[in-house]
Design a protein around this motif. Structure first.
Motif, PDB file in Angstrom:
ATOM      1  N   LEU A 104      19.840   4.285  65.548  1.00  0.00           N
ATOM      2  CA  LEU A 104      21.073   3.510  66.336  1.00  0.00           C
ATOM      3  C   LEU A 104      22.158   3.625  65.527  1.00  0.00           C
ATOM      4  O   LEU A 104      22.342   3.493  64.455  1.00  0.00           O
ATOM      5  CB  LEU A 104      20.420   2.076  66.550  1.00  0.00           C
ATOM      6  N   CYS A 105      23.336   3.536  66.233  1.00  0.00           N
ATOM      7  CA  CYS A 105      24.777   3.489  65.825  1.00  0.00           C
ATOM      8  C   CYS A 105      25.223   2.013  65.176  1.00  0.00           C
ATOM      9  O   CYS A 105      24.902   1.112  66.048  1.00  0.00           O
ATOM     10  CB  CYS A 105      25.561   4.210  66.484  1.00  0.00           C
ATOM     11  N   ILE A 106      25.654   2.324  64.290  1.00  0.00           N
ATOM     12  CA  ILE A 106      26.584   1.032  63.838  1.00  0.00           C
ATOM     13  C   ILE A 106      27.899   1.127  64.826  1.00  0.00           C
ATOM     14  O   ILE A 106      28.279  -0.106  65.395  1.00  0.00           O
ATOM     15  CB  ILE A 106      27.047   0.834  62.491  1.00  0.00           C
ATOM     16  N   PHE A 107      28.896   2.113  64.915  1.00  0.00           N
ATOM     17  CA  PHE A 107      29.807   1.968  65.654  1.00  0.00           C
ATOM     18  C   PHE A 107      29.602   2.176  67.091  1.00  0.00           C
ATOM     19  O   PHE A 107      28.481   2.846  67.507  1.00  0.00           O
ATOM     20  CB  PHE A 107      30.855   3.108  65.050  1.00  0.00           C
ATOM     21  N   PRO A 108      30.424   1.678  68.168  1.00  0.00           N
ATOM     22  CA  PRO A 108      30.100   1.880  69.467  1.00  0.00           C
ATOM     23  C   PRO A 108      30.271   3.408  69.786  1.00  0.00           C
ATOM     24  O   PRO A 108      30.893   4.165  69.288  1.00  0.00           O
ATOM     25  CB  PRO A 108      31.258   1.012  70.168  1.00  0.00           C
TER      26      PRO A 108
END
Length: 514
Positions: free
Chosen positions: A135-139
């Motif tokens: 999963l990403c931290i940034f959108p």
């Protein structure tokens, strides 16, 4: 404190939020000291996070703008708490030695969805076979992912620019709650730190801003026991960063992560140099799952195929694998000693909710079969070692002269056949290998596994050690059945097969030959 559970000191701060960055805490257990930095958590509060490693006593000393000392009793780990995952040989294990076999999935923008959808996704994960999620931290801004996030990692300046010195606490508190939920479910969080799919400007931050962002990530998240770092998803599609920028970011993580979490880099076209010392494992994007054995031999590190296309019905070629093909790719990777990652891309025209992007519920046919495979692989005595495939080695042009020297002793006709293959276009050889090779691995002389993929054989011959006695099973990877084909087999053993695709044969040593 409890062994392998995040411990947090909350300290009142007299001064500006920036003073938190000057706070250091030294934690000492069994004579070893780990120093971690503080971070501001709003309302004049500075926090420091630590991950205790052993039962006993841990003393700590805070220095900088805040001065404090203390001593904590570290209680033994709770039941089913095994500590962070580390590399062990060509596989992985928890800190207490418990083996860990990653069966991952991808939900890129999970943390940027409404609470109801996040809850639905976590509920689905709890019932799935997946013990790792990317999963990403940034959108993320991409197809089927056009909604605006609830929060962003940073606040903005008065002129509308991202202020990396002012983390958005609502975002980080929510993100951390997701990490805690995943940890409670026994799921590792493979956190993607950068990616190119951006309409907000996060991929265009300066190098100094990137380092400030990484400091926030490391200070807040490094002590979570279930966190891995993925420097980027498809790093090579980010034109704003040079290779020197990337290497600088990698070095910064290696130097500033006090807990040495697992770390790798994902690519689109240009593989990262996985021989670099900070890299703990390979994170590959490839459709060519026959390369696991080759990469294992080259990098001497665990091989994780984090993207091998997705089960779904997208019009895009990477998003419309059948469930059967996804399952086959998992088996190919597992049988040759690697680890594979799932993804699902089924169109939902009404609300644009796709698992690979946002989560929700799983719709595909592969998860149940991946659960079946996981049960088999986790029961093995160790990570499978690939059985060398001579055809696969012919793919690498650099190895061709070596192969020619090795075959010099062969009869002329046989030598000529191999030399013809060596002189063939590498793509033709690759196709030949993909279509005709077997995916085989072994655990010493205890286990032998062969996966025939799409070959529809009526029989096969196993060459088992003469000294052993083996139970041989025929596994239908799609129907999820296991049928004993022979008891007390040894040496050269011919097994009848059902003449259909998706069949594997597993031979497990049950004793010595009498």
């Amino acid at each position: 404190m409890k062994q392998w559970e995040l411990f947090e000191l909350t300290l009142p701060l007299q001064g500006s939020d920036a003073d938190c960055e000057k706070v250091e805490a030294a934690f000492t257990e069994n004579g070893a000291t780990t120093t971690v930095r503080g971070f501001c958590d709003g309302d004049g509060i500075c926090k420091v996070r630590y991950l205790p490693t052993a039962p006993g006593v841990c003393s700590w000393k805070v220095s900088g703008p805040v001065q404090a000392t203390g001593e904590e009793t570290v209680a033994p780990a709770a039941e089913n708490t095994h500590g962070p995952v580390r590399v062990q040989g060509m596989g992985f294990a928890h800190a207490d030695g418990t083996p860990y076999v990653p069966f991952g999935t991808t939900v890129y923008a999970l943390a940027h969805q409404p609470d109801e959808l996040v809850e639905q996704t976590l509920t689905t994960l709890a019932q799935s076979p997946f013990n790792k999620v990317r999963l990403c931290i940034f959108p993320k801004s991409y197809q089927y992912n056009s909604n605006e996030p609830l929060y962003y990692p940073f606040e903005k300046t008065t002129d509308g620019k991202w202020d990396v010195h002012r983390p958005c606490l609502a975002f980080w508190h929510r993100f951390e709650s997701i990490l805690r939920r995943l940890d409670f479910m026994g799921i590792q969080a493979d956190l993607i730190l950068f990616h190119p799919y951006d309409r907000w400007g996060f991929s265009m931050l300066s190098h100094a801003e990137d380092l400030c962002y990484l400091s926030t990530v490391l200070h807040r998240l490094a002590a979570f026991p279930n966190v891995w770092w993925s420097l980027a998803n498809e790093y090579d599609l980010l034109p704003a960063k040079t290779m020197q920028d990337w290497y600088g970011l990698e070095d910064f993580i290696a130097e500033n992560d006090p807990f040495h979490n697992l770390y790798s880099v994902h690519y689109c076209f240009k593989p990262w140099d996985y021989s670099r010392p900070a890299v703990t494992h390979v994170s590959a994007q490839t459709k060519t799952v026959s390369r696991v054995a080759e990469w294992r031999g080259h990098y001497k590190k665990p091989i994780v195929i984090d993207e091998c296309c997705y089960e779904g019905n997208f019009p895009e070629p990477w998003g419309n694998l059948s469930g059967r093909e996804m399952v086959y790719r998992f088996w190919c990777v597992a049988a040759t000693g690697g680890f594979c990652t799932h993804g699902e891309t089924f169109l939902d025209d009404e609300d644009e909710i796709v698992w690979w992007a946002k989560g929700g519920t799983l719709k595909g046919e592969s998860p149940a079969r991946i659960a079946f495979l996981r049960e088999i692989i986790e029961a093995l005595p160790g990570v499978l070692e690939p059985i060398p495939n001579p055809m696969a080695s012919m793919i690498d042009p650099a190895e061709r002269d070596t192969i020619r020297a090795q075959i010099a002793f062969l009869p002329a006709a046989r030598r000529h056949t191999i030399e013809v293959i060596l002189d063939t276009d590498p793509l033709e050889v690759r196709t030949l290998v993909e279509n005709e090779m077997l995916y085989e691995g072994h655990c010493g002389e205890d286990v032998y596994l062969t996966f025939f993929r799409r070959q529809c054989r009526a029989r096969t011959t196993l060459n088992l050690p003469e000294s052993g006695s083996y139970r041989v099973e025929i596994i239908d990877t799609w129907a999820m059945t296991r049928t004993v084909a022979a008891e007390y087999a040894s040496g050269k053993t011919t097994i009848a097969l059902p003449g259909k695709e998706g069949i594997a044969v597993l031979a497990v040593r049950i004793g010595n030959k009498e």
